[in-house]
Write an enzyme that holds these catalytic residues in place. Structure first.
Site, PDB file in Angstrom:
ATOM      1  N   ALA A 180      80.549  57.719 162.728  1.00  0.00           N
ATOM      2  CA  ALA A 180      81.575  58.707 161.808  1.00  0.00           C
ATOM      3  C   ALA A 180      81.370  58.209 160.337  1.00  0.00           C
ATOM      4  O   ALA A 180      81.855  58.724 159.526  1.00  0.00           O
ATOM      5  CB  ALA A 180      82.887  58.496 162.330  1.00  0.00           C
ATOM      6  N   ALA A 181      80.497  57.540 159.993  1.00  0.00           N
ATOM      7  CA  ALA A 181      80.109  57.105 158.401  1.00  0.00           C
ATOM      8  C   ALA A 181      79.697  58.281 157.689  1.00  0.00           C
ATOM      9  O   ALA A 181      80.197  58.445 156.589  1.00  0.00           O
ATOM     10  CB  ALA A 181      79.073  55.889 158.495  1.00  0.00           C
ATOM     11  N   GLY A 182      78.812  59.160 158.342  1.00  0.00           N
ATOM     12  CA  GLY A 182      78.577  60.285 157.446  1.00  0.00           C
ATOM     13  C   GLY A 182      79.578  61.256 157.417  1.00  0.00           C
ATOM     14  O   GLY A 182      79.685  61.951 156.476  1.00  0.00           O
ATOM     15  N   ASP A 183      80.241  61.569 158.638  1.00  0.00           N
ATOM     16  CA  ASP A 183      81.387  62.399 158.581  1.00  0.00           C
ATOM     17  C   ASP A 183      82.457  61.952 157.609  1.00  0.00           C
ATOM     18  O   ASP A 183      83.186  62.707 156.894  1.00  0.00           O
ATOM     19  CB  ASP A 183      82.161  62.671 159.737  1.00  0.00           C
ATOM     20  CG  ASP A 183      81.026  63.094 161.059  1.00  0.00           C
ATOM     21  OD1 ASP A 183      80.274  63.725 160.755  1.00  0.00           O
ATOM     22  OD2 ASP A 183      81.243  62.544 162.057  1.00  0.00           O
TER      23      ASP A 183
END
Length: 298
Positions: free
Chosen positions: A249-252
């Site tokens: 979820a880093a990109g999210d």
């Protein structure tokens, strides 16, 4: 006074089944894991929660199955203050799940079973047109049917909305829609796939994506940071050095924070810096939505 953006996310909702292990097993091998968690996820839902925690008004269009995972995920989004009126329950398909293995180096391996996410159809958009009319910004990914995403991009643009596109996982799509997209947010692998190149120079990769029709391009490159265009310049903002334990979820987190910052009146450079800080916090925590920071943390 800070603007409170109205953001509509159209996308996936999953239950993440997260196994923590020292390493990923090889084919045919059984190993003992260290921990297991069920954490709300899905790229669309993650980005919606990230935006809500950064202070945006958020609405969501998506689908879940008529099962316990679906009930829990709808409840979770509602508890974040997200408008869940656009989430439909479908029969004969389970709520989407993602089976995730996180190893001792914070790398993850993911298998997504879309389930009910496959039923986010064009009809869902038109059944929730009041949400499209309500919002300022529409955020889209590719964990739901491509035709629905394309229709939403075109219909949203007709209504003067800012379109944020995070095409993950990458699929082949008609290049004629590039002109409708205001901000393209991709990682380096997705950027190469869309640009149809093996270019290793990230600045040239940004330029290539602009050449083929995108207005604003942001390429996230993990621990190396982010490259993006601002006017005629390619800028680089490095990632923050942290003790990463899970990159899920880093990109999210980046997308939701960037969109909210931009919609709140920040310029692109400051919005990227805020998003980099949020992503850095996210990788120090386990899970998808459980790892997303709040506005006062950045």
């Amino acid at each position: 006074m800070t603007i409170k953006p109205k953001i509509l996310v159209v996308g996936s909702i999953n239950m993440d089944l997260v196994t923590i292990a020292k390493r990923t097993p090889t084919i045919g091998e059984t190993i003992i894991g260290e921990d297991f968690k069920m954490i709300p996820g899905g790229k669309g839902a993650n980005q919606a929660v990230a935006a809500a925690r950064m202070g945006a008004e958020v609405a969501f269009i998506g689908t879940v199955g008529e099962d316990i995972y679906g009930e829990r995920l709808i409840e979770t989004l509602g508890n974040e203050g997200i408008d869940i009126s656009g989430i439909a329950k479908v029969k004969n398909l389970p709520t989407g799940i993602a089976s995730i293995i996180v190893d001792g180096k914070a790398n993850n391996s993911i298998i997504v079973v879309p389930g009910a996410n496959l039923m986010v159809q064009v009809e869902n958009l038109y059944a929730n047109m009041e949400l499209i009319d309500w919002c300022d910004i529409i955020v889209l990914q590719l964990e739901i049917p491509l035709e629905t995403v394309i229709e939403c991009i075109i219909e949203g643009k007709k209504r003067g909305k800012t379109i944020i596109f995070n095409p993950a996982p990458v699929q082949s799509f008609d290049k004629s829609i590039f002109k409708y997209i205001d901000y393209l947010i991709v990682n380096e692998i997705e950027a190469k796939q869309i640009a149809e190149t093996d270019e290793e120079d990230y600045s040239k990769l940004v330029e290539k994506l602009i050449e083929i029709g995108f207005k604003n391009v942001l390429i996230t490159i993990g621990e190396k940071g982010v490259l993006f265009n601002e006017e005629d310049e390619i800028k680089h903002i490095p990632a923050l050095k942290v003790n990463a334990i899970d990159t899920t979820a880093a990109g999210d987190s980046f997308v939701g924070t960037f969109v909210t910052s931009l919609g709140s009146g920040a310029n692109k450079n400051n919005a990227v810096q805020n998003a980099v800080r949020a992503a850095a916090i996210t990788v120090t925590r386990v899970g998808a939505q459980s790892s997303l920071p709040y506005k006062d943390e950045i």
